[in-house]
Design a protein around this motif. Sequence first.
Motif, short mmCIF file in Angstrom:
data_model
loop_
_atom_site.label_atom_id
_atom_site.label_comp_id
_atom_site.label_asym_id
_atom_site.label_seq_id
_atom_site.Cartn_x
_atom_site.Cartn_y
_atom_site.Cartn_z
N ASP A 12 0.70 -0.88 -0.19
CA ASP A 12 0.24 -0.26 0.02
C ASP A 12 1.12 1.40 -0.44
O ASP A 12 0.39 1.90 0.11
N ARG A 13 1.57 1.41 0.01
CA ARG A 13 2.87 2.46 0.46
C ARG A 13 3.80 2.49 -1.14
O ARG A 13 4.06 3.79 -1.73
N LEU A 14 3.42 1.55 -1.84
CA LEU A 14 4.04 2.08 -3.09
C LEU A 14 2.68 3.11 -4.02
O LEU A 14 1.57 3.18 -3.74
N GLU A 15 3.68 4.23 -4.68
CA GLU A 15 2.23 5.21 -4.90
C GLU A 15 1.39 4.82 -6.20
O GLU A 15 0.14 5.09 -6.95
N TYR A 16 1.19 3.31 -7.22
CA TYR A 16 0.12 2.74 -7.89
C TYR A 16 -0.46 1.97 -7.22
O TYR A 16 -1.20 1.75 -7.55
N SER A 17 -0.72 2.11 -5.94
CA SER A 17 -2.00 1.33 -4.86
C SER A 17 -2.98 2.44 -4.19
O SER A 17 -2.81 3.28 -4.20
N ASP A 59 -2.29 7.36 -20.09
CA ASP A 59 -2.40 8.61 -19.12
C ASP A 59 -1.28 8.73 -17.90
O ASP A 59 -1.74 7.79 -17.42
N CYS A 60 -0.63 9.82 -17.89
CA CYS A 60 0.20 9.91 -16.90
C CYS A 60 -0.65 9.83 -15.56
O CYS A 60 -1.45 11.27 -15.75
N ASP A 61 -0.38 9.67 -14.52
CA ASP A 61 -1.05 9.20 -13.03
C ASP A 61 -1.97 10.28 -13.40
O ASP A 61 -3.03 10.95 -12.33
N TRP A 62 -3.04 9.38 -13.99
CA TRP A 62 -4.92 9.32 -14.26
C TRP A 62 -5.26 9.17 -12.90
O TRP A 62 -6.24 9.98 -12.28
N TYR A 63 -4.58 8.59 -12.07
CA TYR A 63 -5.24 7.87 -10.71
C TYR A 63 -5.12 8.40 -9.34
O TYR A 63 -5.70 8.00 -8.37
N GLN A 64 -3.51 9.38 -9.60
CA GLN A 64 -3.17 9.83 -8.39
C GLN A 64 -4.11 10.54 -7.52
O GLN A 64 -3.97 10.12 -6.05
N PRO A 65 -5.47 10.93 -8.24
CA PRO A 65 -6.73 12.13 -7.07
C PRO A 65 -6.85 11.63 -5.96
O PRO A 65 -7.01 11.90 -5.29
N VAL A 66 -7.22 9.84 -6.59
CA VAL A 66 -7.96 8.99 -6.36
C VAL A 66 -7.31 8.36 -4.93
O VAL A 66 -7.82 7.87 -4.06
N ARG A 67 -5.88 8.17 -5.44
CA ARG A 67 -4.73 7.60 -4.63
C ARG A 67 -5.30 8.95 -2.86
O ARG A 67 -4.74 8.49 -2.08
N HIS A 68 -4.82 10.07 -3.78
CA HIS A 68 -4.82 11.18 -2.13
C HIS A 68 -6.38 11.38 -1.79
O HIS A 68 -5.63 11.69 -0.41
N ARG A 69 -6.90 11.50 -2.52
CA ARG A 69 -8.05 11.15 -1.70
C ARG A 69 -7.91 10.44 -0.60
O ARG A 69 -8.91 10.85 0.45
N ILE A 70 -7.84 9.26 -1.00
CA ILE A 70 -7.98 7.41 0.02
C ILE A 70 -7.36 7.63 1.06
O ILE A 70 -7.42 7.95 1.87
N LEU A 71 -5.96 8.12 1.21
CA LEU A 71 -5.10 9.07 1.79
C LEU A 71 -5.37 9.87 2.96
O LEU A 71 -5.30 10.00 4.23
N ASP A 72 -5.68 11.25 2.04
CA ASP A 72 -6.51 12.19 3.06
C ASP A 72 -7.22 11.66 4.02
O ASP A 72 -7.53 11.76 5.05
#
Length: 364
Positions: free
Chosen positions: A241-246, A334-347
Motif C-alpha cells: 500500500d506504500r507504493l504510489e501505484y496502490s 495517461d500519466c498519473d490519472w489515478y493519483q487524485p483518487v489515491r490522494h483522496r483515499i490517503l487524506d
Amino acid sequence: MKVSDLFVKCLENEGVQYIFGVPGEENEDLLFSLEESSIQFVPCRHEQGAAFIANVWGRLTGRAGVCLSTLGPGATNLITGVADANLDKAPLVAITAQGGLTRLHHESHQYLDVVNTFRPITKWNSAVNSPEVVCEIVRKAFKVAELEKPGATHIELSEDMAKQEARQKLQPIPPKRVRRPGPDYKAINRMVSLLMTARRPLVIAGNGAIRKLASKHLTQLATTHKIPVVSTFMGKGAISDRLEYSLLSIGLGFKDYVIEAVEKADLILTVGYDIAEYPPEKWNPNGNKKIIHIDFVPAEVYTHYDPEVEVVGDISGSLWALNQRLVDGDLHFDCDWYQPVRHRILDDIASYDLQEGQPFTIPG
C-alpha cells in the motif's frame, strides 16, 4: 499396525504439524495413535473453532490445515469453518469419526450421513471403508485440498475401521510437486494488444495473487508501467500500500473512492480474482468494461464479467510473460490519472488519525 496408526503415518508423510479438534469416544484410537507421533493435537473448546483455526493455518501457510471431530453433532459443528475454507480457497482437510459400521444400517445414537452432508461444502470427500485404501485416501485429500484452486476436503474414519489391523506393507504415498501449466502464447499476445490500445488500465488483485506469491511480478508490472492496483479484501498484500501505484482495497460500499478509478479505467486486469470476492456488478454495472482475466482457471460465466481474453495458467508465470512482452514505447497510458483518487483515499485515512488524548469522532 492398526489402521489408525497407518492413518497417522500418512498424516506425518503430508507434513502435518498440528491437528485442531475435539476428542471423543469414536476418534479415540486416532488420538492414541497421535501420542506416538510428531503431530501435536491441539484441543479446542468447540469444533467450529477447530475448523476456523485449520482454515487460517491453510490460508497463511498454503499447506492444508487439519481439523478433527467425533461423529454426528461434532461433525456438523465443523461445517461453518469447513464451508468457509472451501469458499475462501483455503486448503483444509477435515477428519470426522463415525459409529461402527455394524450399526449404521439402523437408527443409532448420533449417527448422521456425514459424507453426504459434507459433499456440497468440499472439493472432495470419502469414507475409509478398507485398510487397503487409507494411503490413497489421505494422499488424495491433501492433493485435492492444495491444488488450485484450493479448498476443503473431508475424510470419515469410523471407530471400528480405526481399530482394524493394516498390513505392514502398506506405506504412505510420497507427495510430489505438481507443476502448474503456463499461459497460452496467443492469450498473452491478445493481452498485450489490449494494453497497447489502453489509456487508463487498472489491476484488480484478488485472493489468487496472494496464494501463489505473484506479488513480485505484479509489483514489477505496476512500477515499471505505472499501472494502478486495487486489491479485494482477500487480495490485501498483493502489492504494498506504500507504493504510489496502490489504490489500497476496494470496499463493500457501492460509491467507494476506488470505484471512481474503476469507472475511469478503460481496461481492467483481474489477477487471481473470484467474483465472490467483490461482485462484478458493483464495479461493472453496465457490463461494458474491457476485462483481461488472469487466473489458474477460466472465468465464471457472468453477465457483468465477460473478459475479452482469458489468460489461464500459473498466475506468476502469466505476469512474468506479460512483463517480458511489454515495452514502454508501445504503451500510451495517461500519466498519473489515478493519483487524485489515491490522494483522496490517503487524506480520508489521515482524517482518522488521533493525537494522544484526543477523543475519537467521526469526521463530518
